[in-house]
Scaffold this motif. Structure first.
Motif, PDB file in Angstrom:
ATOM      1  N   ALA A   1      13.958   5.354  32.265  1.00 41.17           N
ATOM      2  CA  ALA A   1      12.354   4.417  32.061  1.00 41.17           C
ATOM      3  C   ALA A   1      11.392   5.064  31.944  1.00 41.17           C
ATOM      4  CB  ALA A   1      12.308   2.624  32.610  1.00 41.17           C
ATOM      5  N   ALA A   2      11.484   5.530  32.820  1.00 43.09           N
ATOM      6  CA  ALA A   2      10.068   6.756  33.465  1.00 43.09           C
ATOM      7  C   ALA A   2      10.369   8.182  32.682  1.00 43.09           C
ATOM      8  CB  ALA A   2       9.947   7.495  34.663  1.00 43.09           C
ATOM      9  N   ALA A   3      11.769   8.546  32.041  1.00 42.49           N
ATOM     10  CA  ALA A   3      11.740   9.814  31.063  1.00 42.49           C
ATOM     11  C   ALA A   3      12.380   9.626  29.872  1.00 42.49           C
ATOM     12  CB  ALA A   3      13.193  10.503  31.856  1.00 42.49           C
ATOM     13  N   SER A   4      10.715   8.331  29.236  1.00 43.38           N
ATOM     14  CA  SER A   4      11.649   8.065  27.417  1.00 43.38           C
ATOM     15  C   SER A   4      10.268   8.391  27.050  1.00 43.38           C
ATOM     16  CB  SER A   4      12.053   6.464  28.083  1.00 43.38           C
ATOM     17  OG  SER A   4      10.496   5.702  28.370  1.00 43.38           O
ATOM     18  N   ASP A   5      10.503   8.000  25.890  1.00 39.36           N
ATOM     19  CA  ASP A   5       9.405   8.302  24.613  1.00 39.36           C
ATOM     20  C   ASP A   5       8.269   7.239  25.182  1.00 39.36           C
ATOM     21  OD1 ASP A   5      10.879  10.409  24.097  1.00 39.36           O
ATOM     22  OD2 ASP A   5      11.778   9.479  22.207  1.00 39.36           O
ATOM     23  N   ASP A   6       8.416   6.294  25.789  1.00 38.75           N
ATOM     24  CA  ASP A   6       7.489   5.422  25.913  1.00 38.75           C
ATOM     25  C   ASP A   6       7.419   4.495  27.346  1.00 38.75           C
ATOM     26  OD1 ASP A   6       5.525   3.130  25.666  1.00 38.75           O
ATOM     27  OD2 ASP A   6       6.397   2.104  24.135  1.00 38.75           O
ATOM     28  N   PRO A   7       7.241   5.236  28.472  1.00 40.05           N
ATOM     29  CA  PRO A   7       7.939   4.868  29.371  1.00 40.05           C
ATOM     30  C   PRO A   7       6.194   3.222  30.129  1.00 40.05           C
ATOM     31  CG  PRO A   7       6.643   6.904  29.809  1.00 40.05           C
ATOM     32  CD  PRO A   7       6.624   6.668  27.955  1.00 40.05           C
ATOM     33  N   ILE A   8       6.041   3.414  29.685  1.00 37.63           N
ATOM     34  CA  ILE A   8       5.173   2.165  30.122  1.00 37.63           C
ATOM     35  C   ILE A   8       5.926   0.806  29.790  1.00 37.63           C
ATOM     36  CG2 ILE A   8       3.316   0.581  29.581  1.00 37.63           C
ATOM     37  CD1 ILE A   8       1.599   3.225  29.569  1.00 37.63           C
ATOM     38  N   THR A   9       6.585   0.819  27.694  1.00 38.10           N
ATOM     39  CA  THR A   9       6.589  -0.127  27.555  1.00 38.10           C
ATOM     40  C   THR A   9       8.387   0.454  28.506  1.00 38.10           C
ATOM     41  OG1 THR A   9       5.734   0.145  25.633  1.00 38.10           O
ATOM     42  CG2 THR A   9       7.429  -1.640  25.612  1.00 38.10           C
ATOM     43  N   ALA A  10       8.713   0.790  28.697  1.00 39.53           N
ATOM     44  CA  ALA A  10      10.240   0.767  29.720  1.00 39.53           C
ATOM     45  C   ALA A  10      10.210   0.389  30.860  1.00 39.53           C
ATOM     46  CB  ALA A  10      10.776   2.806  28.752  1.00 39.53           C
ATOM     47  N   LEU A  11       8.794   0.589  31.255  1.00 35.72           N
ATOM     48  CA  LEU A  11       8.655   0.489  32.949  1.00 35.72           C
ATOM     49  C   LEU A  11       8.562  -1.278  33.288  1.00 35.72           C
ATOM     50  CD1 LEU A  11       7.308   3.381  34.342  1.00 35.72           C
ATOM     51  CD2 LEU A  11       9.605   2.565  34.944  1.00 35.72           C
ATOM     52  N   LEU A  12       7.924  -0.851  32.168  1.00 35.35           N
ATOM     53  CA  LEU A  12       7.541  -3.067  31.958  1.00 35.35           C
ATOM     54  C   LEU A  12       8.563  -3.936  31.674  1.00 35.35           C
ATOM     55  CD1 LEU A  12       4.893  -4.754  32.386  1.00 35.35           C
ATOM     56  CD2 LEU A  12       5.009  -4.863  29.653  1.00 35.35           C
ATOM     57  N   ALA A  13       9.603  -3.420  31.029  1.00 35.26           N
ATOM     58  CA  ALA A  13      11.419  -3.943  30.234  1.00 35.26           C
ATOM     59  C   ALA A  13      11.998  -4.567  31.967  1.00 35.26           C
ATOM     60  CB  ALA A  13      12.198  -3.624  29.194  1.00 35.26           C
ATOM     61  N   LEU A  14      11.696  -3.128  32.894  1.00 29.17           N
ATOM     62  CA  LEU A  14      12.595  -3.324  33.450  1.00 29.17           C
ATOM     63  C   LEU A  14      12.379  -4.416  34.823  1.00 29.17           C
ATOM     64  CD1 LEU A  14      13.380   0.092  34.696  1.00 29.17           C
ATOM     65  CD2 LEU A  14      14.162  -0.951  33.824  1.00 29.17           C
TER      66      LEU A  14
END
Length: 469
Positions: free
Chosen positions: A421-434
Motif C-alpha cells: 500500500a505504501a508503495a502504491s500510486d495513492d498511498p493514503i487511500t491504499a493504507l486507509l483501505a487496510l
C-alpha cells in the motif's frame, strides 16, 4: 529493607507470611503468559476474597523461557506498583502452573477437567489471526496449516485459536460441562469477535464440535486497563523487599476491569478485588480503547517521528499532546450519554506523565495496522456516520500514515500489505483501505487526511531518530 534477598518460592513465602503456602487448585486456564496478564488478571484473582479456590495455569505464546522462570518459582512473582515517587511490592500467588504454549496435550488435559471453569486470553489483536470483520482468514498460511492439523489423527495446532479449539474438543469428549472464555484484548466487543472466529474455525473442522461450542461455551467481553511496560531487569524494589525474582512485573498503581457475560461453571469473586460487572460493555470498552489505547498509538507514531522514546516524553511534547486532546474531543462525542470521561481523561494525563513508568513508544508501535483500525478508523467511521467533523481521527490517521511512509516500521502481522500500500500510486487511500474500506471510499475524508498529513509532516523535524527501538 530486608538485608538478605531470598529466591521466591511458595515455601519461602510461607516462612515469611504464614498461611500462604497452599497453591490454589487450577480452575482457570490462561493463554498468553505475559506481563499484562500477570499485572491484571492474575493480580485480580490473587486479590479476590476467594483466591484460595482459584488457581491459574498459564500458557506462553512463543517463548518457553518465562514458563521456565516461573516454574522455578512455583508460579510466584513480584508485582511492583510504580507510582510517581515510590514503589510498592506484592507477591502474586494465583499463578500455579506455567506451561510452554506448544504443550497442547497439557492444555487439552486441563480443559477436559470439569473443575476448570474459565479460559482467559491476552494474545494481542493480531494474535487471533482473523479478518478485520472477525471472519476466518483462509489466506493466512498458519490458519490453513492448523485446519490440516485439526483434521488429522494427531493434531499439533500452532495458532492460539487452533489450540483452543483442540482443547475444547477434549472437553467435549470428556463431557466436562460448560465453560466461559474471556478475551482480555483491546478489540471492540472482544467476546463476540472471538466467538465468531472460533465458530468459523470449528465449522471448518467438525460441525458437531461447532454445535457443542454454541451450547456449552459462554463468551465474555471485557475492558481491561493497566499500563504495564515490558522490563528487562528486576527493579531494585524487589531485592529491597527481600526477594530474588527471575520474572518480576512493573505496572502502574491504577487498574480497571469491566466484564459482561455469563460464567456457567462459576468464577472468582473479582468484585472484591475491584472488578465491575455490567450488562453493556461497549461504552466502557470504547472509552478505554479510544482514550487510552488511541492516545498511546498517537503518542507512539508522532513521538517516534520526533525522536522521543517514552510515553512520558511524548505527552510532555506540546504537538503530541495537542494531537491527543483533539482526538479525545472527537472520540468522546461517540460515547453514549452518561459514560464518564472527564475525570478519566484527567487521570490518563497523570498516568501518561508518570516518569517512572518507562513505557517505550517502540513497543506500543508494534502491530500498528490493527491498532489504527480499532483505535482511529473506528472513531472516524462513527463521526462520519453521525454527520460530525472527523478532524481528530483524520489527524490521528495522518500521524499513522506519516510514520508508515517514513519507513521505520515495528513488527506487524500485516507488514506485507502495508509495504504494498505504501508503495502504491495513492498511498493514503491504499493504507486507509487496510484499516477502513468505508473511509477509503470517502473522498472527503481522504482529502481531510491528506491535508492533515501535510500539516503533520511540516511540523516534524527532518530527523526521526528513535523510530527503531
Amino acid at each position: 529493607m530486608i538485608a538478605t534477598a531470598t529466591p521466591l518460592t511458595r515455601k519461602a513465602l510461607a516462612e515469611r507470611e504464614p498461611g500462604r503456602v497452599e497453591a490454589p487448585p487450577v480452575r482457570i486456564v490462561h493463554l498468553g503468559l505475559g506481563h499484562f496478564f500477570r499485572a491484571h488478571q492474575a493480580w485480580y484473582t490473587s486479590r479476590a476474597a476467594d483466591a484460595g479456590a482459584w488457581g491459574i495455569a498459564a500458557f506462553t505464546g512463543r517463548s518457553a523461557r518465562i514458563a521456565e522462570d516461573l516454574t522455578a518459582q512455583d508460579g510466584l512473582f513480584a508485582l511492583v506498583e510504580r507510582g510517581p515517587v515510590a514503589d510498592r511490592v506484592e507477591v502474586v500467588t494465583s499463578l500455579v502452573e506455567a506451561v510452554p504454549g506448544v504443550d497442547v496435550t497439557r492444555l487439552a488435559d486441563l480443559l477436559a477437567d470439569p473443575r476448570v471453569a474459565i479460559v482467559t486470553l491476552t494474545i494481542t489483536e493480531s494474535g487471533y489471526r482473523l479478518r478485520p470483520d472477525g471472519g476466518l482468514d483462509l489466506d493466512d498460511p498458519l490458519v490453513r496449516a492448523d485446519l490440516e492439523q485439526l483434521r488429522s489423527a494427531s493434531p499439533r495446532p500452532e495458532t492460539v485459536l487452533g489450540r483452543l479449539l483442540f482443547a475444547l474438543d477434549a472437553r467435549r469428549r470428556a463431557d466436562a460441562g460448560a465453560i466461559a472464555i474471556v478475551s482480555c484484548d483491546n478489540i471492540p466487543d472482544n467476546g463476540s469477535f472471538l466467538a465468531a472466529g472460533l465458530a468459523a474455525l470449528a465449522e471448518q473442522v467438525d460441525a458437531s464440535l461447532a454445535a457443542w461450542i454454541s451450547t456449552h461455551v459462554s463468551f465474555v467481553s471485557t475492558s481491561v486497563d493497566r499500563i504495564t511496560p515490558h522490563i528487562d531487569e528486576a527493579p531494585a524494589a524487589v531485592a529491597e523487599a527481600g526477594w530474588v525474582d527471575r520474572a518480576p512485573v512493573v505496572t502502574e498503581p491504577f487498574a480497571d476491569w469491566v466484564l459482561a457475560g455469563d460464567f456457567p461453571a462459576g468464577r472468582p469473586d473479582w468484585e472484591s478485588a475491584g472488578a465491575r460487572f455490567v450488562d453493556d460493555i461497549e461504552p466502557w470498552e470504547n472509552r478505554k480503547l479510544w482514550l487510552l489505547n488511541g492516545a498511546h498509538s498517537i503518542l507512539a507514531f508522532a513521538g517516534l517521528r520526533r525522536g522521543l522514546h517514552t510515553v512520558a516524553d511524548a505527552i510532555a511534547h506540546p504537538e503530541c499532546r495537542a494531537l491527543v486532546e483533539a482526538f479525545w474531543a472527537e472520540a468522546v462525542q461517540n460515547l453514549p450519554p452518561g459514560t464518564e470521561h472527564v475525570a478519566y481523561r484527567a487521570q490518563l494525563l497523570e498516568r501518561f506523565a508518570n516518569p517512572r513508568i518507562v513505557h517505550r513508544l517502540g513497543q506500543i508501535a508494534a502491530e500498528a495496522t490493527t491498532k489504527a483500525q480499532f483505535r482511529f478508523a473506528a472513531v472516524a467511521e462513527r463521526s462520519v456516520r453521525a454527520g460530525r467533523e472527523p478532524a481528530g481521527s483524520a489527524a490521528a490517521l495522518a500521524v499513522w500514515i506519516d510514520w508508515v511512509l517514513a519507513g521505520d516500521l515495528a513488527p506487524d502481522a500485516r507488514a506485507d500489505d502495508v509495504r504494498i500500500a505504501a508503495a502504491s500510486d495513492d498511498p493514503i487511500t491504499a493504507l486507509l483501505a487496510l484499516v477502513s474500506p468505508d473511509s477509503a471510499a470517502s473522498p472527503g475524508l481522504v482529502a481531510q487526511i491528506d491535508a492533515a498529513l501535510s500539516a503533520v509532516t511540516t511540523s516534524i523535524p527532518l530527523t526521526h531518530e528513535g523510530a527503531r527501538q
